[in-house]
Design a protein around this motif. Structure first.
Motif, PDB file in Angstrom:
ATOM      1  N   PRO A  91       0.799  -1.237   0.000  1.00 25.20           N
ATOM      2  CA  PRO A  91       0.000   0.000   0.000  1.00 25.20           C
ATOM      3  C   PRO A  91       0.832   1.288   0.000  1.00 25.20           C
ATOM      4  O   PRO A  91       0.307   2.351  -0.309  1.00 25.20           O
ATOM      5  CB  PRO A  91      -0.834  -0.097   1.278  1.00 25.20           C
ATOM      6  N   THR A  92       2.138   1.190   0.354  1.00 21.35           N
ATOM      7  CA  THR A  92       3.048   2.353   0.334  1.00 21.35           C
ATOM      8  C   THR A  92       2.417   3.615   0.932  1.00 21.35           C
ATOM      9  O   THR A  92       2.335   4.646   0.278  1.00 21.35           O
ATOM     10  CB  THR A  92       3.546   2.675  -1.109  1.00 21.35           C
ATOM     11  N   LEU A  93       1.995   3.486   2.182  1.00 18.74           N
ATOM     12  CA  LEU A  93       1.434   4.648   2.871  1.00 18.74           C
ATOM     13  C   LEU A  93       2.546   5.402   3.597  1.00 18.74           C
ATOM     14  O   LEU A  93       3.557   4.816   3.969  1.00 18.74           O
ATOM     15  CB  LEU A  93       0.374   4.195   3.884  1.00 18.74           C
ATOM     16  N   MET A  94       2.332   6.682   3.819  1.00 19.29           N
ATOM     17  CA  MET A  94       3.282   7.483   4.603  1.00 19.29           C
ATOM     18  C   MET A  94       2.984   7.208   6.074  1.00 19.29           C
ATOM     19  O   MET A  94       1.885   7.541   6.549  1.00 19.29           O
ATOM     20  CB  MET A  94       3.084   8.963   4.297  1.00 19.29           C
ATOM     21  N   PRO A  95       3.934   6.604   6.820  1.00 24.43           N
ATOM     22  CA  PRO A  95       3.629   6.184   8.187  1.00 24.43           C
ATOM     23  C   PRO A  95       3.385   7.355   9.128  1.00 24.43           C
ATOM     24  O   PRO A  95       2.700   7.209  10.138  1.00 24.43           O
ATOM     25  CB  PRO A  95       4.876   5.393   8.620  1.00 24.43           C
ATOM     26  N   TRP A  96       3.950   8.506   8.812  1.00 30.45           N
ATOM     27  CA  TRP A  96       3.823   9.661   9.710  1.00 30.45           C
ATOM     28  C   TRP A  96       2.531  10.439   9.469  1.00 30.45           C
ATOM     29  O   TRP A  96       2.211  11.350  10.233  1.00 30.45           O
ATOM     30  CB  TRP A  96       5.026  10.603   9.510  1.00 30.45           C
ATOM     31  N   MET A 145      -7.149  -2.988   5.838  1.00 31.37           N
ATOM     32  CA  MET A 145      -7.538  -1.571   5.932  1.00 31.37           C
ATOM     33  C   MET A 145      -6.482  -0.683   5.276  1.00 31.37           C
ATOM     34  O   MET A 145      -6.811   0.321   4.637  1.00 31.37           O
ATOM     35  CB  MET A 145      -7.758  -1.175   7.387  1.00 31.37           C
ATOM     36  N   ARG A 146      -5.215  -1.062   5.412  1.00 28.50           N
ATOM     37  CA  ARG A 146      -4.172  -0.264   4.730  1.00 28.50           C
ATOM     38  C   ARG A 146      -4.389  -0.309   3.220  1.00 28.50           C
ATOM     39  O   ARG A 146      -4.214   0.687   2.520  1.00 28.50           O
ATOM     40  CB  ARG A 146      -2.775  -0.776   5.105  1.00 28.50           C
ATOM     41  N   MET A 147      -4.795  -1.488   2.724  1.00 29.08           N
ATOM     42  CA  MET A 147      -5.073  -1.586   1.278  1.00 29.08           C
ATOM     43  C   MET A 147      -6.269  -0.705   0.910  1.00 29.08           C
ATOM     44  O   MET A 147      -6.292  -0.074  -0.149  1.00 29.08           O
ATOM     45  CB  MET A 147      -5.311  -3.056   0.895  1.00 29.08           C
ATOM     46  N   ARG A 148      -7.260  -0.624   1.795  1.00 27.77           N
ATOM     47  CA  ARG A 148      -8.405   0.259   1.523  1.00 27.77           C
ATOM     48  C   ARG A 148      -7.958   1.717   1.425  1.00 27.77           C
ATOM     49  O   ARG A 148      -8.461   2.471   0.596  1.00 27.77           O
ATOM     50  CB  ARG A 148      -9.460   0.119   2.634  1.00 27.77           C
ATOM     51  N   VAL A 149      -7.002   2.094   2.289  1.00 28.58           N
ATOM     52  CA  VAL A 149      -6.488   3.473   2.222  1.00 28.58           C
ATOM     53  C   VAL A 149      -5.815   3.687   0.863  1.00 28.58           C
ATOM     54  O   VAL A 149      -6.012   4.711   0.192  1.00 28.58           O
ATOM     55  CB  VAL A 149      -5.466   3.760   3.358  1.00 28.58           C
ATOM     56  N   SER A 150      -5.045   2.693   0.447  1.00 22.89           N
ATOM     57  CA  SER A 150      -4.345   2.809  -0.832  1.00 22.89           C
ATOM     58  C   SER A 150      -5.348   2.955  -1.996  1.00 22.89           C
ATOM     59  O   SER A 150      -5.151   3.758  -2.917  1.00 22.89           O
ATOM     60  CB  SER A 150      -3.466   1.568  -1.013  1.00 22.89           C
TER      61      SER A 150
END
Ligand code: ADP
Length: 260
Positions: A91-96, A145-150
C-alpha cells in the motif's frame, strides 16, 4: 455446462479506452519483457492480466501509466489520457501521516487546498469502508484496511482507469475475498475501467469480465477468456458450476501459454 451463447457484456464493439499495438519492451539490461504485445482495454470492463511471475504483467501496467518508454509499438488513448489510478501490492502509505493525510496526497501534489479536498477525501473513505478512520495512522490499521487506504488514495483523483497490480496478493484469504467483493461493488457503482494484474486463476475468474492470459517471458497475449457471468456476482458465485467451469478453462489456457 456453460451457457455458450450468453452475451459478452463488453463485446469487441465496445469502444476501447486504450490500446497497445505491437508493443515490445526491452529493459536496459537486455531483458525482453514484452514482444509483440497487442491488447485493447474496453471502456467499463474489469480486465485481468493473468500469467506467471515475470511474464511482463507489471510492465504492461507501467507502460499504460506512462512510466517508461516502449521499445517499439504504440499506445493509443481514445481521448485525452486523463487521470490514472494505480494500486500496488504494497500500500506504500506514509507512516507519519493519518489516513486522511495519505488520501489527500494526490490532491495536495496538484495544489488542491485541504478545505476544498476534504469532502472528496471523506467520500473516498466512505466508498472503501473507512468512514470514521480519517484520524488513524497506518500502524493502527490491519493489512486489509491499509489496502483500503491505498485504494481510496487512488480514487480521490477520480481516475478514468484504475490499474491494480496484485493488490490483494499479500492479504489473508478471508480479507482478500472481502476486498474482492468490495472491489466488485465499487466497480459496479462507479463504472470505472479496471485493469487487474494477478497470478491467481481463481481471483481473475471471480472478478473479471474478461481475462487475457499472458505467455511466459517475453510476454504477449496468449489467450482471451470472456467471463460472461453477469453482475451482481456474490460469494455464491465461488461455489457455482459456472465458476468451476471457467476456472478449469482458464487453468488449461494458462498451462498451454506456459508451455508455448
Ligand atoms: P510480472 O509483473 O509478470 O511478474 P514484470 O513486468 O515485473 O513481470 O517483469 C517482466 C520481466 O522484466 C522480468 O523478467 C523482470 O525481471 C524484468 N524487469 C522488470 N523490471 C525491470 C527493470 N526495471 N529492469 C530490468 N528488468 C526488469
Amino acid at each position: 455446462m456453460l451457457q455458450k451463447n450468453r452475451p459478452d457484456p463488453f463485446p469487441v464493439e465496445t469502444p476501447s479506452l486504450v490500446a497497445l499495438r505491437g508493443v515490445d519492451k526491452v529493459y536496459s539490461n537486455g531483458v525482453v519483457a514484452l514482444k509483440g504485445l497487442d491488447l485493447a482495454v474496453r471502456e467499463g470492463e474489469l480486465l485481468s492480466l493473468l500469467g506467471p511471475s515475470g511474464c511482463g504483467k507489471s510492465t504492461v501496467l507501467r507502460l499504460i501509466a506512462g512510466l517508461g518508454d516502449l521499445s517499439s509499438g504504440t499506445i493509443e488513448w481514445s481521448n485525452r489520457r486523463g487521470d490514472i489510478g494505480f494500486v500496488f501490492q504494497d500500500p506504500t502509505l506514509m507512516p507519519w501521516a493519518t489516513v486522511f493525510g495519505n488520501i489527500y496526497l494526490p490532491l495536495r501534489v496538484r495544489g488542491v487546498p485541504k478545505r476544498e479536498a476534504a469532502a472528496r477525501i471523506e467520500r473516498a473513505m466512505e466508498q472503501v469502508g473507512l468512514a470514521g478512520f480519517g484520524g488513524a495512522y497506518p500502524r493502527e490499521l490491519s493489512g486489509g484496511m491499509r489496502m483500503r487506504v491505498s485504494i481510496a488514495r487512488s480514487l480521490v483523483a477520480e481516475p478514468k482507469i484504475l490499474l491494480m497490480d496484485e493488490p490483494f496478493a499479500a492479504l489473508d484469504e478471508i480479507t482478500r475475498f472481502k476486498l474482492n467483493d468490495d472491489l466488485l461493488a465499487l466497480w459496479a457503482s462507479q463504472r470505472w475501467t479496471v485493469v487487474f494484474v494477478t497470478h491467481s486463476v481463481f481471483e481473475s475468474v471471480y472478478l473479471s469480465t474478461r481475462i487475457l492470459v499472458m505467455s511466459a517471458r517475453p510476454g504477449r497475449v496468449a489467450a482471451e477468456v470472456p467471463i460472461a457471468v453477469p453482475a451482481p456476482r456474490d460469494p455464491s458465485f465461488r461455489t457455482s458450476h459456472a465458476y468451476a467451469e471457467h476456472c478449469r478453462i482458464v487453468s488449461a489456457k494458462l498451462a498451454q501459454a506456459m508451455q508455448a
